[in-house]
Design a protein around this motif. Structure first.
Motif, PDB file in Angstrom:
ATOM      1  N   TYR A  35       0.850  -1.181   0.000  1.00 50.15           N
ATOM      2  CA  TYR A  35       0.000   0.000   0.000  1.00 50.15           C
ATOM      3  C   TYR A  35       0.888   1.235   0.000  1.00 50.15           C
ATOM      4  CZ  TYR A  35      -4.375  -2.469   0.993  1.00 50.15           C
ATOM      5  OH  TYR A  35      -5.492  -3.270   0.910  1.00 50.15           O
ATOM      6  N   GLN A  42      -4.802   8.827   2.931  1.00 51.45           N
ATOM      7  CA  GLN A  42      -5.410   7.550   2.544  1.00 51.45           C
ATOM      8  C   GLN A  42      -4.391   6.472   2.225  1.00 51.45           C
ATOM      9  OE1 GLN A  42      -8.778   8.065   0.253  1.00 51.45           O
ATOM     10  NE2 GLN A  42      -9.266   5.894   0.305  1.00 51.45           N
ATOM     11  N   MET A  43      -4.721   5.260   2.637  1.00 51.87           N
ATOM     12  CA  MET A  43      -3.931   4.090   2.276  1.00 51.87           C
ATOM     13  C   MET A  43      -4.401   3.632   0.895  1.00 51.87           C
ATOM     14  SD  MET A  43      -1.934   3.109   4.828  1.00 51.87           S
ATOM     15  CE  MET A  43      -1.743   1.331   4.718  1.00 51.87           C
ATOM     16  N   PHE A  91       3.727   0.750   2.605  1.00 51.42           N
ATOM     17  CA  PHE A  91       3.463  -0.228   3.650  1.00 51.42           C
ATOM     18  C   PHE A  91       3.305  -1.611   3.037  1.00 51.42           C
ATOM     19  CE2 PHE A  91       3.035   2.258   7.424  1.00 51.42           C
ATOM     20  CZ  PHE A  91       2.612   3.506   7.008  1.00 51.42           C
ATOM     21  N   THR A 100      -7.050 -11.214   9.097  1.00 52.91           N
ATOM     22  CA  THR A 100      -6.490  -9.906   9.390  1.00 52.91           C
ATOM     23  C   THR A 100      -5.207  -9.656   8.609  1.00 52.91           C
ATOM     24  OG1 THR A 100      -7.325 -10.107  11.628  1.00 52.91           O
ATOM     25  CG2 THR A 100      -5.608  -8.463  11.249  1.00 52.91           C
ATOM     26  N   PHE A 103       0.388  -5.097   9.160  1.00 52.07           N
ATOM     27  CA  PHE A 103       1.185  -4.122   8.425  1.00 52.07           C
ATOM     28  C   PHE A 103       2.547  -3.912   9.076  1.00 52.07           C
ATOM     29  CE2 PHE A 103      -1.582  -2.175   5.253  1.00 52.07           C
ATOM     30  CZ  PHE A 103      -2.821  -2.642   5.645  1.00 52.07           C
ATOM     31  N   GLY A 104       3.531  -3.644   8.237  1.00 53.23           N
ATOM     32  CA  GLY A 104       4.816  -3.204   8.735  1.00 53.23           C
ATOM     33  C   GLY A 104       4.766  -1.723   9.086  1.00 53.23           C
ATOM     34  N   ALA A 105       5.885  -1.208   9.562  1.00 50.82           N
ATOM     35  CA  ALA A 105       5.953   0.197   9.991  1.00 50.82           C
ATOM     36  C   ALA A 105       6.159   1.143   8.818  1.00 50.82           C
ATOM     37  CB  ALA A 105       7.063   0.379  11.010  1.00 50.82           C
ATOM     38  N   GLY A 106       6.379   0.584   7.633  1.00 52.71           N
ATOM     39  CA  GLY A 106       6.488   1.409   6.438  1.00 52.71           C
ATOM     40  C   GLY A 106       7.920   1.771   6.088  1.00 52.71           C
TER      41      GLY A 106
ATOM     42  N   TYR B  36      -8.878   0.121  11.390  1.00 52.03           N
ATOM     43  CA  TYR B  36      -7.467   0.127  11.713  1.00 52.03           C
ATOM     44  C   TYR B  36      -7.116   1.429  12.423  1.00 52.03           C
ATOM     45  CZ  TYR B  36      -6.428  -4.014   8.907  1.00 52.03           C
ATOM     46  OH  TYR B  36      -6.368  -5.300   8.416  1.00 52.03           O
ATOM     47  N   GLN B  38      -3.939   3.940  13.431  1.00 51.42           N
ATOM     48  CA  GLN B  38      -2.564   4.232  13.040  1.00 51.42           C
ATOM     49  C   GLN B  38      -2.019   5.401  13.847  1.00 51.42           C
ATOM     50  OE1 GLN B  38      -1.866   5.684   9.006  1.00 51.42           O
ATOM     51  NE2 GLN B  38       0.122   4.682   8.934  1.00 51.42           N
ATOM     52  N   GLY B  41       4.119   7.525  12.354  1.00 50.30           N
ATOM     53  CA  GLY B  41       5.358   6.765  12.197  1.00 50.30           C
ATOM     54  C   GLY B  41       5.186   5.265  12.288  1.00 50.30           C
ATOM     55  N   GLU B  42       3.957   4.796  12.377  1.00 50.43           N
ATOM     56  CA  GLU B  42       3.710   3.357  12.466  1.00 50.43           C
ATOM     57  C   GLU B  42       2.767   2.913  11.357  1.00 50.43           C
ATOM     58  OE1 GLU B  42       3.949   3.314  17.363  1.00 50.43           O
ATOM     59  OE2 GLU B  42       2.384   2.195  16.319  1.00 50.43           O
ATOM     60  N   GLY B  43       2.687   1.588  11.165  1.00 48.79           N
ATOM     61  CA  GLY B  43       1.724   1.043  10.236  1.00 48.79           C
ATOM     62  C   GLY B  43       0.362   0.901  10.895  1.00 48.79           C
ATOM     63  N   PRO B  44      -0.688   0.784  10.100  1.00 44.21           N
ATOM     64  CA  PRO B  44      -2.020   0.574  10.680  1.00 44.21           C
ATOM     65  C   PRO B  44      -2.083  -0.763  11.401  1.00 44.21           C
ATOM     66  CG  PRO B  44      -2.142   1.133   8.337  1.00 44.21           C
ATOM     67  CD  PRO B  44      -0.714   0.829   8.638  1.00 44.21           C
ATOM     68  N   LEU B  46      -4.913  -3.504  13.261  1.00 39.03           N
ATOM     69  CA  LEU B  46      -6.335  -3.826  13.416  1.00 39.03           C
ATOM     70  C   LEU B  46      -6.803  -3.517  14.824  1.00 39.03           C
ATOM     71  CD1 LEU B  46      -8.887  -5.134  12.184  1.00 39.03           C
ATOM     72  CD2 LEU B  46      -8.133  -7.281  13.236  1.00 39.03           C
ATOM     73  N   THR B  87      -5.031   8.177  13.966  1.00 33.65           N
ATOM     74  CA  THR B  87      -5.880   8.193  12.780  1.00 33.65           C
ATOM     75  C   THR B  87      -6.566   6.842  12.671  1.00 33.65           C
ATOM     76  OG1 THR B  87      -4.484   9.785  11.615  1.00 33.65           O
ATOM     77  CG2 THR B  87      -5.962   8.454  10.277  1.00 33.65           C
ATOM     78  N   PHE B  89      -8.849   4.302  10.391  1.00 29.21           N
ATOM     79  CA  PHE B  89      -9.264   3.981   9.036  1.00 29.21           C
ATOM     80  C   PHE B  89     -10.374   2.939   9.073  1.00 29.21           C
ATOM     81  CE2 PHE B  89      -6.198   6.263   6.565  1.00 29.21           C
ATOM     82  CZ  PHE B  89      -5.056   6.324   7.341  1.00 29.21           C
ATOM     83  N   ILE B 101      -7.968  -4.972   0.558  1.00 27.85           N
ATOM     84  CA  ILE B 101      -8.792  -4.234   1.496  1.00 27.85           C
ATOM     85  C   ILE B 101      -8.832  -2.788   1.023  1.00 27.85           C
ATOM     86  CG2 ILE B 101      -8.881  -3.332   3.842  1.00 27.85           C
ATOM     87  CD1 ILE B 101      -7.984  -5.961   4.867  1.00 27.85           C
ATOM     88  N   PHE B 103      -9.506   1.028   1.797  1.00 21.37           N
ATOM     89  CA  PHE B 103      -9.504   1.907   2.964  1.00 21.37           C
ATOM     90  C   PHE B 103     -10.256   3.201   2.677  1.00 21.37           C
ATOM     91  CE2 PHE B 103      -6.484   0.227   6.111  1.00 21.37           C
ATOM     92  CZ  PHE B 103      -5.914  -0.806   5.392  1.00 21.37           C
ATOM     93  N   GLY B 104     -10.869   3.745   3.729  1.00 16.02           N
ATOM     94  CA  GLY B 104     -11.355   5.105   3.670  1.00 16.02           C
ATOM     95  C   GLY B 104     -10.187   6.057   3.868  1.00 16.02           C
TER      96      GLY B 104
END
Lengths: 112, 113
Positions: A35, A42-43, A91, A100, A103-106, B36, B38, B41-44, B46, B87, B89, B101, B103-104
């Protein structure tokens, strides 16, 4: 919980260069995703990957983009050549069937 | 085409109040709706999810209310804490295989102490 690792956390490159973003997914996961997120907004879905193949890709997944997971190692996103508009946080996510996504931290990619 | 819409874009509530985040979707094939969370500095990650066969899902201070007929859902966070500032999502996908998936655009929630 399960961890998805992304390497590096930040990559700075010049426009036109090639870049490879690496993702170490959760060990027993079979579905992999990339992503793109700009400015914490937005993702945006890029691509998903299963059994060695791309299952679906979006319009954002340009011809310059490619993904692979050779021999069950890192799941990679390669951009060749890069463009200024590729600057974003990418990501990686992994999951099992209908389950589920983790996700990684990006990886923050800065194209100069 | 924006298949998943969220409102408001940003929301500020006082500590202890209930925050309500809204989401709507267009695709009738969507039947699984994860939220999700977030942090910068991190990923989303669940937070909570609901399937379309249910109209409510509760997990501690977090509750999803789902209206299939109107294609709307909402996330209620009761007794909001400063640590809930993040944030959120709303996301959706269908049951046809492991699809992407969608996302909004997210709601940025700030909890004031």
């Amino acid at each position: 919980g399960p961890k998805v690792l992304q390497i590096p956390s930040h990559q700075i490159i010049d426009m036109g260069q090639m870049v490879t973003l690496n993702c170490d997914p959760v060990s027993n996961h079979l579905y992999f995703y990339w992503y793109k997120q700009i400015l914490g907004q937005q993702m945006e879905f890029l691509v998903n990957f299963y059994n060695g193949k791309v299952m679906e890709k979006s319009k954002l997944f340009k011809d310059q983009f490619s993904v692979e997971r050779p021999d069950g190692s890192y799941f990679t996103l390669k951009i060749q050549p890069t463009a200024l508009e590729d600057s974003a946080v990418y990501f990686c996510a992994s999951g099992t069937f209908q389950n589920t996504l983790y996700f990684g931290a990006g990886t923050r990619l800065s194209v100069l | 085409q924006q298949q998943v819409r969220q409102s408001p874009q940003s929301l500020t509530v006082w500590e202890g109040e209930t925050a309500i985040l809204n989401c709507s979707y267009e695709n009738s094939a969507f039947d699984y709706f994860p939220w999700y969370q977030q942090f910068p500095g991190e990923g989303p990650a669940l937070l909570i999810a609901i399937r379309s066969v249910s109209d409510k899902k509760e997990d501690g201070r977090f509750t999803i209310f789902f209206n299939k007929r109107e294609k709307k859902l909402s996330l209620h966070i009761t007794d909001s804490q400063p640590g809930d500032s993040a944030t959120y999502f709303c996301a959706a996908h269908s049951n046809y295989g492991n699809e992407k998936i969608t996302f909004g655009a997210g709601t940025k929630l700030t909890i004031k102490p």
